[in-house]
Design a protein around this motif. Structure first.
Motif, PDB file in Angstrom:
ATOM      1  N   MET A  12     -21.967  -4.403 -31.879  1.00 42.26           N
ATOM      2  CA  MET A  12     -20.789  -5.252 -31.799  1.00 42.26           C
ATOM      3  C   MET A  12     -20.251  -5.615 -33.177  1.00 42.26           C
ATOM      4  O   MET A  12     -19.133  -6.135 -33.301  1.00 42.26           O
ATOM      5  CB  MET A  12     -21.121  -6.529 -31.017  1.00 42.26           C
ATOM      6  N   TYR A  13     -21.030  -5.337 -34.202  1.00 46.32           N
ATOM      7  CA  TYR A  13     -20.611  -5.619 -35.574  1.00 46.32           C
ATOM      8  C   TYR A  13     -19.991  -4.378 -36.226  1.00 46.32           C
ATOM      9  O   TYR A  13     -20.026  -4.214 -37.438  1.00 46.32           O
ATOM     10  CB  TYR A  13     -21.806  -6.121 -36.398  1.00 46.32           C
ATOM     11  N   ARG A  14     -19.447  -3.521 -35.398  1.00 44.10           N
ATOM     12  CA  ARG A  14     -18.712  -2.349 -35.882  1.00 44.10           C
ATOM     13  C   ARG A  14     -17.348  -2.313 -35.208  1.00 44.10           C
ATOM     14  O   ARG A  14     -17.172  -2.800 -34.099  1.00 44.10           O
ATOM     15  CB  ARG A  14     -19.446  -1.050 -35.539  1.00 44.10           C
ATOM     16  N   ILE A  15     -16.382  -1.730 -35.914  1.00 42.81           N
ATOM     17  CA  ILE A  15     -15.106  -1.385 -35.269  1.00 42.81           C
ATOM     18  C   ILE A  15     -15.141   0.114 -35.044  1.00 42.81           C
ATOM     19  O   ILE A  15     -15.218   0.901 -35.994  1.00 42.81           O
ATOM     20  CB  ILE A  15     -13.896  -1.778 -36.141  1.00 42.81           C
ATOM     21  N   VAL A  16     -15.086   0.497 -33.765  1.00 45.56           N
ATOM     22  CA  VAL A  16     -15.256   1.898 -33.383  1.00 45.56           C
ATOM     23  C   VAL A  16     -13.948   2.420 -32.780  1.00 45.56           C
ATOM     24  O   VAL A  16     -13.260   1.708 -32.030  1.00 45.56           O
ATOM     25  CB  VAL A  16     -16.406   2.035 -32.359  1.00 45.56           C
ATOM     26  N   SER A  17     -13.615   3.664 -33.072  1.00 44.79           N
ATOM     27  CA  SER A  17     -12.391   4.268 -32.523  1.00 44.79           C
ATOM     28  C   SER A  17     -12.593   4.586 -31.045  1.00 44.79           C
ATOM     29  O   SER A  17     -13.507   5.333 -30.694  1.00 44.79           O
ATOM     30  CB  SER A  17     -12.026   5.541 -33.280  1.00 44.79           C
ATOM     31  N   PRO A  18     -11.737   4.063 -30.162  1.00 41.44           N
ATOM     32  CA  PRO A  18     -11.879   4.351 -28.730  1.00 41.44           C
ATOM     33  C   PRO A  18     -11.300   5.703 -28.323  1.00 41.44           C
ATOM     34  O   PRO A  18     -11.557   6.161 -27.214  1.00 41.44           O
ATOM     35  CB  PRO A  18     -11.094   3.210 -28.078  1.00 41.44           C
ATOM     36  N   ILE A  19     -10.498   6.320 -29.189  1.00 39.04           N
ATOM     37  CA  ILE A  19      -9.897   7.615 -28.878  1.00 39.04           C
ATOM     38  C   ILE A  19      -9.945   8.511 -30.107  1.00 39.04           C
ATOM     39  O   ILE A  19     -10.250   8.058 -31.217  1.00 39.04           O
ATOM     40  CB  ILE A  19      -8.416   7.474 -28.429  1.00 39.04           C
ATOM     41  N   THR A  20      -9.627   9.766 -29.893  1.00 37.51           N
ATOM     42  CA  THR A  20      -9.429  10.693 -31.009  1.00 37.51           C
ATOM     43  C   THR A  20      -7.952  10.644 -31.396  1.00 37.51           C
ATOM     44  O   THR A  20      -7.081  10.801 -30.551  1.00 37.51           O
ATOM     45  CB  THR A  20      -9.812  12.117 -30.608  1.00 37.51           C
ATOM     46  N   GLY A  21      -7.702  10.417 -32.676  1.00 36.75           N
ATOM     47  CA  GLY A  21      -6.311  10.305 -33.111  1.00 36.75           C
ATOM     48  C   GLY A  21      -6.217  10.059 -34.595  1.00 36.75           C
ATOM     49  O   GLY A  21      -7.076  10.461 -35.370  1.00 36.75           O
ATOM     50  N   THR A  22      -5.155   9.355 -34.985  1.00 32.26           N
ATOM     51  CA  THR A  22      -4.876   9.084 -36.385  1.00 32.26           C
ATOM     52  C   THR A  22      -4.760   7.583 -36.601  1.00 32.26           C
ATOM     53  O   THR A  22      -4.167   6.866 -35.787  1.00 32.26           O
ATOM     54  CB  THR A  22      -3.556   9.764 -36.819  1.00 32.26           C
ATOM     55  N   VAL A  23      -5.344   7.111 -37.704  1.00 26.79           N
ATOM     56  CA  VAL A  23      -5.228   5.695 -38.056  1.00 26.79           C
ATOM     57  C   VAL A  23      -3.783   5.423 -38.454  1.00 26.79           C
ATOM     58  O   VAL A  23      -3.283   5.963 -39.445  1.00 26.79           O
ATOM     59  CB  VAL A  23      -6.184   5.329 -39.202  1.00 26.79           C
ATOM     60  N   ASP A  24      -3.108   4.586 -37.667  1.00 25.18           N
ATOM     61  CA  ASP A  24      -1.683   4.338 -37.894  1.00 25.18           C
ATOM     62  C   ASP A  24      -1.428   2.998 -38.573  1.00 25.18           C
ATOM     63  O   ASP A  24      -0.441   2.863 -39.292  1.00 25.18           O
ATOM     64  CB  ASP A  24      -0.943   4.381 -36.551  1.00 25.18           C
ATOM     65  N   GLN A  25      -2.307   2.028 -38.352  1.00 28.10           N
ATOM     66  CA  GLN A  25      -2.101   0.708 -38.933  1.00 28.10           C
ATOM     67  C   GLN A  25      -3.449   0.057 -39.216  1.00 28.10           C
ATOM     68  O   GLN A  25      -4.313  -0.012 -38.344  1.00 28.10           O
ATOM     69  CB  GLN A  25      -1.276  -0.170 -37.984  1.00 28.10           C
ATOM     70  N   MET A  26      -3.608  -0.417 -40.468  1.00 26.90           N
ATOM     71  CA  MET A  26      -4.842  -1.111 -40.839  1.00 26.90           C
ATOM     72  C   MET A  26      -4.589  -1.872 -42.132  1.00 26.90           C
ATOM     73  O   MET A  26      -4.088  -1.307 -43.103  1.00 26.90           O
ATOM     74  CB  MET A  26      -5.992  -0.122 -41.018  1.00 26.90           C
ATOM     75  N   ASP A  27      -4.924  -3.156 -42.127  1.00 28.09           N
ATOM     76  CA  ASP A  27      -4.765  -3.965 -43.332  1.00 28.09           C
ATOM     77  C   ASP A  27      -6.018  -4.811 -43.502  1.00 28.09           C
ATOM     78  O   ASP A  27      -5.999  -6.031 -43.335  1.00 28.09           O
ATOM     79  CB  ASP A  27      -3.505  -4.835 -43.221  1.00 28.09           C
ATOM     80  N   LEU A  28      -7.131  -4.140 -43.823  1.00 31.68           N
ATOM     81  CA  LEU A  28      -8.416  -4.812 -43.964  1.00 31.68           C
ATOM     82  C   LEU A  28      -8.947  -4.630 -45.376  1.00 31.68           C
ATOM     83  O   LEU A  28      -8.651  -3.640 -46.054  1.00 31.68           O
ATOM     84  CB  LEU A  28      -9.424  -4.239 -42.956  1.00 31.68           C
ATOM     85  N   LYS A  29      -9.760  -5.607 -45.819  1.00 30.20           N
ATOM     86  CA  LYS A  29     -10.342  -5.567 -47.156  1.00 30.20           C
ATOM     87  C   LYS A  29     -11.819  -5.923 -47.084  1.00 30.20           C
ATOM     88  O   LYS A  29     -12.252  -6.668 -46.190  1.00 30.20           O
ATOM     89  CB  LYS A  29      -9.614  -6.552 -48.078  1.00 30.20           C
ATOM     90  N   LEU A  30     -12.578  -5.395 -48.041  1.00 29.72           N
ATOM     91  CA  LEU A  30     -13.993  -5.739 -48.119  1.00 29.72           C
ATOM     92  C   LEU A  30     -14.137  -7.236 -48.369  1.00 29.72           C
ATOM     93  O   LEU A  30     -13.387  -7.827 -49.149  1.00 29.72           O
ATOM     94  CB  LEU A  30     -14.667  -4.958 -49.248  1.00 29.72           C
ATOM     95  N   GLY A  31     -15.100  -7.846 -47.688  1.00 29.88           N
ATOM     96  CA  GLY A  31     -15.325  -9.276 -47.847  1.00 29.88           C
ATOM     97  C   GLY A  31     -14.467 -10.131 -46.949  1.00 29.88           C
ATOM     98  O   GLY A  31     -14.658 -11.355 -46.891  1.00 29.88           O
TER      99      GLY A  31
END
Length: 366
Positions: free
Chosen positions: A177-196
């Protein structure tokens, strides 16, 4: 015409001034009349007559039968068949990011790792206990196979092992549960995450889009509910991509939305590099077609209280024809009655003439 009025006066003057024989006088006057008529005719040809009829310049087209199709035009939007958001299932700090926008990912692939260090320690301890429980069970089983020991000891060792293994499995599920996992096969279209960054199920997500399977979504007005059905061919025009393609209606809603008075439709699209989600498209759906229709430009038709009408050219004379219109599309109108194949329809200049006016047909380029 004024010159013609002078003829009787001249004849009267001649009759009064010359006391000749009446037959001679008549012959003389007819000769003068013939001479005057000849002179008048000659002058009219040289300078033209004020009573000549002026003709109107027009353009004409031959009325022919041709195929005609009427379309329903709708606006829609391209969407990905698989367009999902991947969320974390727990709240923790981001410790690793494995992908970036534009990367291709597979179903089940880990995209982001959250801090699960405490769970890792618990899993390690639980695994040690599970390994010990398994060893004790195996020894107890060997004794039991040799008829040494009691059945209760054997069953207790088995229960301890199974309990320890379930504990490890439960902790591993919590760790996942401490992972973000891709539910489908595709392309990352939107993500705005940073370490920490602190991630949570309510605010943190990554959008995954499968652009290999695109579709168009549109809302159809209720008035067209009987004109559109599954399998209908659709001309999909994408203005921004300067592209168009033929497709079919793959879904048509059965329920009318009470607020918009419309129902949804979907059209599956083939994969194309020029097509992207959220592009605006124009859908042209044929709702009427005829292979041998008489079709005329809409600007050639005039309207009145007595009905619609056009003008045709008959021996350089404009003749009014009352018509009955059918469907119209793209600046063309189907004429159901009033025109025949071969008629010379007046197009340009039709608003400048009346029934019976003389017309002059302009040649192309004039």
């Amino acid at each position: 015409m004024k010159k013609l009025l002078y003829i009787p006066a001249i004849l009267l003057f001649a009759a009064c001034s010359q006391p000749k024989d009446k037959k001679a006088q008549l012959t003389d006057l007819k000769k003068q009349q013939a001479d005057l008529s000849a002179k008048i005719s000659k002058l009219e040809k040289e300078v033209g007559t004020t009573d000549s009829v002026k003709s109107t310049d027009v353009a004409v087209m031959d009325v022919q039968k041709q195929s005609f199709t009427n379309y329903i035009n709708l606006q829609g939007k391209i969407d990905a068949k698989d367009n999902v958001q991947a969320f974390p299932q727990a709240q923790a700090v981001i410790t690793a990011i494995y992908v970036k926008v534009g990367d291709h990912v597979n179903k089940g692939q880990t995209l982001v790792q959250l801090d699960n260090s405490v769970l890792k320690q618990n899993i390690a301890q639980a695994q040690t206990q599970a390994d010990l429980a398994k060893t004790l069970f195996e020894r107890q089983k060997n004794l039991w196979d040799q008829k040494i020991g009691t059945e209760v000891q054997y069953l207790q060792a088995q229960s301890n092992m199974q309990s320890a293994q379930k504990q490890v499995a439960s902790l591993r599920e919590q760790s996942d549960m401490y992972r973000i996992v891709s539910p489908i096969t595709g392309t990352v279209d939107q993500m705005d995450l940073k370490l920490g960054q602190a991630a949570s199920p309510a605010t943190t997500f990554i959008r995954i889009v499968n652009t290999d399977y695109l579709k168009v979504k549109a809302d159809v007005p209720e008035s067209y509910s009987s004109n559109i059905k599954l399998g209908d061919k659709v001309n999909v025009v994408v203005p921004d991509a300067n592209d168009s393609l033929m497709a079919k209606v793959t879904f048509a809603g059965r329920v009318i939305d009470p607020s918009s008075r419309s129902f949804p439709i979907e059209i599956q699209l083939p994969g194309r590099k020029t097509l992207r989600p959220n592009m605006t498209v124009v859908l042209k759906i044929a709702d009427y077609s005829k292979s041998n229709a008489i079709v005329v430009p809409i600007n050639a038709i005039q309207k009145s209280e007595n009905g619609d009408y056009v003008f045709i050219n008959v021996n350089n004379t404009a003749r009014k024809k009352v018509i009955t219109e059918g469907a119209s599309y793209g600046g063309l109108v189907e004429v159901k009655t009033g025109l025949n194949v071969g008629d010379k329809l007046i197009t340009d200049g039709s608003t400048e003439v009346e029934d019976g006016d003389k017309v002059k047909v302009l040649q192309p380029g004039n």
